[in-house]
Design a protein around this motif. Structure first.
Motif, short mmCIF file in Angstrom:
data_model
loop_
_atom_site.label_atom_id
_atom_site.label_comp_id
_atom_site.label_asym_id
_atom_site.label_seq_id
_atom_site.Cartn_x
_atom_site.Cartn_y
_atom_site.Cartn_z
N LEU A 1 0.84 -1.20 0.00
CA LEU A 1 0.00 0.00 0.00
C LEU A 1 0.88 1.25 0.00
O LEU A 1 0.63 2.20 -0.74
N ARG A 2 1.92 1.22 0.83
CA ARG A 2 2.81 2.39 0.92
C ARG A 2 3.47 2.64 -0.44
O ARG A 2 3.53 3.77 -0.92
N GLN A 3 3.97 1.58 -1.04
CA GLN A 3 4.62 1.73 -2.36
C GLN A 3 3.65 2.26 -3.40
O GLN A 3 3.99 3.14 -4.19
N GLN A 4 2.44 1.76 -3.36
CA GLN A 4 1.44 2.17 -4.34
C GLN A 4 1.17 3.67 -4.24
O GLN A 4 0.97 4.35 -5.24
N PRO B 1 -1.49 8.81 -9.93
CA PRO B 1 -0.40 9.79 -9.75
C PRO B 1 0.56 9.35 -8.65
O PRO B 1 0.17 8.67 -7.71
N PRO B 2 1.83 9.75 -8.77
CA PRO B 2 2.80 9.47 -7.71
C PRO B 2 2.63 10.50 -6.59
O PRO B 2 2.77 11.70 -6.82
N ARG C 1 4.18 3.78 -10.07
CA ARG C 1 4.86 3.39 -11.31
C ARG C 1 5.88 2.29 -11.09
O ARG C 1 6.30 1.62 -12.04
N ILE C 2 6.32 2.12 -9.81
CA ILE C 2 7.29 1.07 -9.51
C ILE C 2 6.72 -0.30 -9.90
O ILE C 2 7.41 -1.13 -10.48
N GLY C 3 5.46 -0.50 -9.60
CA GLY C 3 4.84 -1.79 -9.93
C GLY C 3 4.27 -1.83 -11.34
O GLY C 3 4.17 -2.88 -11.95
N ASN C 4 3.89 -0.66 -11.88
CA ASN C 4 3.24 -0.61 -13.19
C ASN C 4 3.60 0.72 -13.86
O ASN C 4 3.01 1.75 -13.56
#
Lengths: 171, 252, 105, 148
Positions: free
Chosen positions: A113-116, A130-131, A121-124
């Motif tokens: 969740l934190r990464q998302q 938006p980042p 964009r890290i995962g997709n």
């Protein structure tokens, strides 16, 4: 780098310059956000970038799910409900461009969740999301948003805490 | 009939492909807003009437009117808006219809000051000239000198921008028909410009709308009439080829 | 500033006709702030009056909650050939008028 | 050109800020005061009035509204006034229509601004001094990417 506080002047995020902690800009950031943030960003840049997400919190203060809910459901702050439906009876018209957030806390671990939120964009790389906590790779950012992340570190933690609490069906 | 037109345009413009389930902003409006557009009491009418008056009014140091050169707009301007943007020989650049009107005013009427693109008189002329193409299919100018700008527009359409890091294509291609909050995302076919936008409570051009879109993703908008916005319009018009130019469009 | 008036040219005696007006006007509410943060002064049409043979037969009082380019529709029983006059007044007291002739036969 | 400071800091889906104001917004209480001013405190009975307005509006800057009243519209028995009130715009008064027997038909229409979802009220005053009303709840959404 600016230190405006109206929309959050965050660091460059996990893939940003490793020198962020030492820059004079950071001092302003530190004053604005209070203690803990400095340590947090150092943790952040040290966090491994892998499919497991970002296990380490961005701040030392645990996320507050109540504040997180307020951010998520405010279409002018978190913007989340522009694209996501979810267990938000107080939001009359949520969009449907992203997945429904109902039960997202049961489907996704906190580091994911934190990464998302920090940078999906890290995962997709083609994501429409938006980042929220990096200034990396952005083009033609308007003057009043230059150098600013969409959320502050503590706000990201609050949102993560709230999303993690969404483990059931609609209330 | 419409299919025939589409095939004709497809023949004329090989390489510009589209699926035939294209929808316009009008198609995506609710019945109340469609009724407002179709109502004879459509507020955009005022700008067409103003433009009709200005068409025959002498202006600038030459005291010439549009009609002095072009005659009746109903004849000379029929279909013109449907093919713009076009190539301007003397400047060697692509110009949109509003830019063409501005060039005409400065070259032939020698109007005192280059006026702002949001100048109400110029928008009224744009509305009046565009009105002469109502109901006609969009037929993009095939001039090969426009190709580089059109390609640039296509690239811009897919370029992520702003703090929200979004491209036009991510919403208007990948997610058209979806809902951003309560608003249905349209397919970005510029059939209805200039338009009376309820948000603006007045009439405005495509570049005002595009700038608004860019500000929406928290990007630094391209300047009105800039080569980037003309390039985007060229690309958008090529996607909309064969769709009908709307008269007196209303948008929310 | 101009006006669109939708009214039939003629009517049968006793026929109820529909009249519609659309007036070109910003209807600036007086509640909005400009880019400098200052209030934009109110500029609205406050009343739209219809006279039939010189007699007031309809009036609309408008407030800032009426849309830009205000639209008003109402009805009138036609009984005598004559002039129908429309008068609208803004909050500065400036009055505009337009007239049409209705033939009743 | 008429953007408030708050709108200027907002991107994407602002709330409808058409009537954004520093003044206090009309509340149902101040609307009731305006309604009482119109009726002189007389009772208002629901009925005889038909209020047509969209239930769901994408932009509150232009909302079509029509009102008709069940009345013979004779010299002795007609609608004298129709008043429109809103609950949350800066001013509760929206429009007032003055009719008479020459109107023939008690039916009027206009287009209004609504500063968000609310209940719209139409109240008619008859020659006998009675007041009749209709109300409709209107939900105002907003266009997505608003100009800021």
């Amino acid at each position: 780098m600016d230190s405006r506080s109206d929309s959050g002047a965050g660091p460059s995020g996990p893939t940003g310059p490793q020198t962020a902690c030492a820059g004079p800009w950071w001092r302003a950031r530190f004053i604005l956000s209070g203690g803990g943030a400095l340590a947090a960003v150092c943790l952040l840049v040290a966090a491994p970038l892998n499919a497991q997400g970002l296990p380490d919190p961005l701040t030392t203060t645990p996320g507050d799910p109540v504040r997180g809910e307020a951010i998520v459901t405010d279409p002018q702050h978190g913007l989340c409900t522009l694209c996501h439906e979810g267990p938000f009876p107080q939001v009359p018209f949520a969009g449907n461009l992203g997945p429904d957030l109902t039960g997202v806390g049961a489907r996704r671990a906190v580091p994911e969740l934190r990464q998302q939120i920090v940078d999906s964009r890290i995962g997709n790389p083609d994501t429409i999301m938006p980042p929220y906590y990096t200034t990396d790779g952005r083009e033609r950012v308007g003057a009043r948003w230059q150098g600013a992340t969409m959320l502050r570190a503590q706000e990201v933690e609050d949102v993560v805490a709230y999303l993690a609490s969404l483990t059931g069906d609609m209330p | 009939m419409r299919r025939a037109i589409v095939f004709t345009v497809a023949f004329l413009l090989p390489g510009l492909a589209w699926s035939d389930d294209r929808r316009t902003g009008y198609d995506d409006m609710n019945a109340d807003l469609q009724a407002l557009q179709d109502d004879p009491m459509n507020p955009a009418t005022f700008w067409v009437l103003d433009g009709e008056r200005l068409w025959s009014e002498p202006a600038g140091t030459t005291a010439q009117s549009c009609a002095d050169c072009h005659g009746s707009a109903e004849d000379s301007m029929q279909g013109v808006a449907a093919r713009y943007p076009s190539f301007d020989e003397s400047s060697g650049t692509a110009v949109d219809l509003l830019g063409r009107i501005a060039l005409c005013q400065s070259r032939h009427q020698q109007t005192a000051q280059p006026r702002d693109r949001s100048d109400p008189d110029r928008l009224a002329l744009l509305a009046y000239v565009t009105h002469q193409s109502r109901g006609l299919p969009i037929m993009p100018d095939e001039d090969p000198r426009l190709a580089p700008a059109r390609a640039r527009g296509e690239a811009l359409f897919s370029s992520r921008m702003g703090q929200l890091n979004l491209s036009c294509a991510q919403c208007h291609d990948d997610n058209a028909g979806g809902y951003l909050a309560a608003a249905r995302i349209p397919q970005a076919h510029p059939t209805g410009y200039p338009q009376y936008r309820l948000e603006w409570e007045t009439i405005g051009s495509l570049d005002r709308r595009l700038a608004g879109c860019m500000t929406g993703v928290r990007a630094d908008p391209f300047a009105p009439g800039s080569p980037e916005l003309v390039a985007l319009e060229l690309f958008l018009k090529s996607r909309a080829a064969g769709l009908t130019v709307e008269a007196l469009p209303i948008r929310p | 500033m101009s006006v669109l008036i939708n009214i039939p040219d003629s009517a049968a005696p006793g026929e109820i006709i529909e009249i519609k007006l659309l007036i070109q006007h910003p209807m600036e509410t007086g509640f909005r702030t400009g880019p400098d943060g200052a209030l934009v002064p109110r500029d609205i049409i406050e009343s739209v009056t219809c006279l039939y043979l010189g007699e007031e037969v309809f009036r609309a009082d408008l407030y800032p909650a009426i849309t830009a380019n205000p639209f008003v529709g109402f009805h009138l029983r036609a009984d005598t050939t004559g002039e129908i006059e429309f008068i609208w007044t803004d909050n500065a007291g400036v009055t505009s008028r337009e007239a049409r002739t209705l033939t009743v036969a | 050109m008429t953007l408030s400071r708050r709108t200027a800091l907002t991107a994407l889906l602002s709330l409808p800020l058409v009537l954004q104001t520093r003044a206090a917004l009309a509340t149902p209480e101040s609307m009731q005061a305006a309604l009482d001013d119109f009726t002189g405190g007389a009772p208002v009975t629901p009925g005889r009035v038909t209020l047509k307005i969209p239930l769901l509006v994408e932009n509150g800057n232009s909302v079509p509204l029509s009102v008709s009243v069940d009345s013979p519209m004779t010299a002795e028995d007609h609608v004298e006034q129709i008043a429109i009130f809103n609950e949350i715009n800066p001013l509760p008064d929206t429009a007032r229509f003055h009719l008479g027997p020459r109107s023939g038909l008690a039916a009027v229409e206009t287009r209004i601004r609504l500063n968000g979802s609310q209940t719209v009220h139409a109240v008619a005053r008859m020659t006998d001094g009675s007041f009749w009303s209709a109300t409709t709840d209107v939900i105002v959404t907003a266009p997505a990417c608003r100009e800021v």
